[in-house]
Design an enzyme around this catalytic site. Structure first.
Site, mmCIF file in Angstrom:
data_model
loop_
_atom_site.group_PDB
_atom_site.id
_atom_site.type_symbol
_atom_site.label_atom_id
_atom_site.label_comp_id
_atom_site.label_asym_id
_atom_site.label_seq_id
_atom_site.Cartn_x
_atom_site.Cartn_y
_atom_site.Cartn_z
ATOM 1 N N GLY A 13 0.794 -1.237 0.000
ATOM 2 C CA GLY A 13 0.000 0.000 0.000
ATOM 3 C C GLY A 13 0.816 1.272 0.000
ATOM 4 O O GLY A 13 0.309 2.327 0.412
ATOM 5 N N SER A 14 2.060 1.219 -0.507
ATOM 6 C CA SER A 14 2.831 2.475 -0.514
ATOM 7 C C SER A 14 2.186 3.486 -1.460
ATOM 8 O O SER A 14 2.174 4.688 -1.186
ATOM 9 C CB SER A 14 4.297 2.220 -0.896
ATOM 10 O OG SER A 14 4.429 1.863 -2.243
ATOM 11 N N ASN A 15 1.612 3.012 -2.564
ATOM 12 C CA ASN A 15 0.907 3.943 -3.456
ATOM 13 C C ASN A 15 -0.346 4.490 -2.791
ATOM 14 O O ASN A 15 -0.639 5.685 -2.894
ATOM 15 C CB ASN A 15 0.535 3.251 -4.774
ATOM 16 C CG ASN A 15 1.702 3.207 -5.735
ATOM 17 O OD1 ASN A 15 2.071 4.223 -6.302
ATOM 18 N ND2 ASN A 15 2.305 2.037 -5.878
ATOM 19 N N LEU B 80 -4.866 -7.127 -6.940
ATOM 20 C CA LEU B 80 -4.505 -8.251 -7.813
ATOM 21 C C LEU B 80 -5.671 -9.072 -8.342
ATOM 22 O O LEU B 80 -5.455 -9.977 -9.136
ATOM 23 C CB LEU B 80 -3.515 -9.168 -7.071
ATOM 24 C CG LEU B 80 -2.253 -8.463 -6.573
ATOM 25 C CD1 LEU B 80 -1.293 -9.465 -5.936
ATOM 26 C CD2 LEU B 80 -1.559 -7.706 -7.696
ATOM 27 N N LEU C 50 -9.224 -9.672 -10.523
ATOM 28 C CA LEU C 50 -9.958 -9.098 -11.654
ATOM 29 C C LEU C 50 -11.215 -8.405 -11.117
ATOM 30 O O LEU C 50 -11.924 -8.947 -10.263
ATOM 31 C CB LEU C 50 -10.356 -10.220 -12.620
ATOM 32 C CG LEU C 50 -10.941 -9.786 -13.952
ATOM 33 C CD1 LEU C 50 -9.901 -9.040 -14.792
ATOM 34 C CD2 LEU C 50 -11.456 -10.995 -14.730
ATOM 35 N N ASN D 153 -6.216 2.040 -12.817
ATOM 36 C CA ASN D 153 -5.229 1.064 -12.335
ATOM 37 C C ASN D 153 -3.822 1.583 -12.598
ATOM 38 O O ASN D 153 -3.600 2.377 -13.515
ATOM 39 C CB ASN D 153 -5.423 -0.256 -13.095
ATOM 40 C CG ASN D 153 -4.487 -1.346 -12.621
ATOM 41 O OD1 ASN D 153 -4.303 -1.554 -11.418
ATOM 42 N ND2 ASN D 153 -3.861 -2.045 -13.560
ATOM 43 N N HIS E 13 0.040 0.004 -13.394
ATOM 44 C CA HIS E 13 0.769 -1.218 -13.728
ATOM 45 C C HIS E 13 2.263 -0.891 -13.774
ATOM 46 O O HIS E 13 2.652 0.128 -14.362
ATOM 47 C CB HIS E 13 0.296 -1.767 -15.078
ATOM 48 C CG HIS E 13 0.896 -3.090 -15.389
ATOM 49 N ND1 HIS E 13 0.456 -4.266 -14.807
ATOM 50 C CD2 HIS E 13 1.933 -3.427 -16.174
ATOM 51 C CE1 HIS E 13 1.191 -5.268 -15.242
ATOM 52 N NE2 HIS E 13 2.103 -4.787 -16.069
ATOM 53 N N ASP F 223 -5.251 -5.352 -17.534
ATOM 54 C CA ASP F 223 -4.234 -4.451 -18.093
ATOM 55 C C ASP F 223 -4.543 -3.937 -19.500
ATOM 56 O O ASP F 223 -3.647 -3.770 -20.324
ATOM 57 C CB ASP F 223 -2.860 -5.130 -18.076
ATOM 58 C CG ASP F 223 -2.460 -5.502 -16.664
ATOM 59 O OD1 ASP F 223 -2.874 -4.789 -15.734
ATOM 60 O OD2 ASP F 223 -1.763 -6.501 -16.496
ATOM 61 N N GLU G 277 5.979 5.766 -9.582
ATOM 62 C CA GLU G 277 4.560 5.629 -9.209
ATOM 63 C C GLU G 277 4.167 6.673 -8.177
ATOM 64 O O GLU G 277 3.137 7.341 -8.311
ATOM 65 C CB GLU G 277 4.295 4.224 -8.674
ATOM 66 C CG GLU G 277 4.461 3.158 -9.746
ATOM 67 C CD GLU G 277 4.109 1.756 -9.283
ATOM 68 O OE1 GLU G 277 3.698 0.960 -10.126
ATOM 69 O OE2 GLU G 277 4.257 1.451 -8.075
#
Ligand code: GAR
Length: 203
Positions: A12-14, A85, A87, A102, A104, A145, A174
């Site tokens: 969860g750093s983002n 992670l 769908l 999202n 990637h 993606d 990011e």
């Protein structure tokens, strides 16, 4: 004013960067963190930053209304996948059209698709001898993606890089660009109307 929900499966750093970026912003706020992993460190971060969180299992996510109810209660306008992670099911795609973003950790369309996440992406990039990698921020649709690309940034892959080396270079990109790309996207987006009925076969 847009309310943001973040879905995250891991560290969860983002998610933390996004929460910090929008804190104190009068226009947009992160209202909810959702995770499929009860042990994910993102839940600790959410607690420390006073953002409510919710953990769901596979059954709840794919077959129940609980997640949708939570998103509605919090009047969520946009979903951000930050290291998530699983769908995304149809009922969320239908309820949040063009409103699920999202990130990637590679330059899509290369090194994407099912099973390509986190360290696996960096291992593949290094194994194939690429000289550059990067990040892709994109809207999602029913395939992994795919969907419209909002932003990409590149970084070098250096001789002798390990997957961890590359991951930390990618994380820097990011953290720098994900929150501001979300912010720019929100500028052209009004609040979500929940009035549209979701077809029952999509729930
Ligand atoms: C990020 O590098 C993100 O791009 C990647 O997972 C990491 C999560 O890091 N996402 C994917 O691989 C999705 N296919 P974080 O938990 O520290 O934010």
């Amino acid at each position: 004013m847009s309310n943001i929900a973040i879905f995250a499966s891991g560290s969860g750093s983002n998610a933390e960067q996004i929460i910090r970026y929008f804190s104190g912003n009068p226009e947009h706020a992160v209202k909810l963190i959702l995770s499929n992993n009860a042990n994910a460190y993102v839940l600790e971060r959410a607690k420390n930053l006073s953002v409510p969180s919710f953990v769901f299992d596979r059954q709840t996510f794919y077959n129940a209304h609980k997640v949708l109810d939570l998103l509605r209660e919090a009047e969520i306008d946009i979903i951000v996948l930050a290291g998530f992670l699983w769908l995304v099911p149809d009922y969320l795609l239908v309820t949040f059209p063009q409103r699920i973003i999202n990130i990637h950790p590679a330059l899509l369309p290369e090194f994407g698709g099912k099973g390509m996440y986190g360290a696996r992406v960096h291992e593949a990039v290094i194994r194939e001898g690429r000289k550059k990698s990067g990040i892709t921020i994109h809207l999602i649709d029913e395939e992994y993606d795919r969907g419209n690309i909002l932003f990409q940034a590149e970084c070098p892959v250096l001789p002798g890089d390990t997957p961890d080396d590359l991951a930390s270079r990618i994380h820097q990109l990011e953290h720098r660009y994900f929150p501001e790309t979300i912010n720019s996207y929100l500028e052209n987006l009004g609040p979500l109307s929940y009035s549209a009925q979701i077809p029952t076969d999509k729930i």
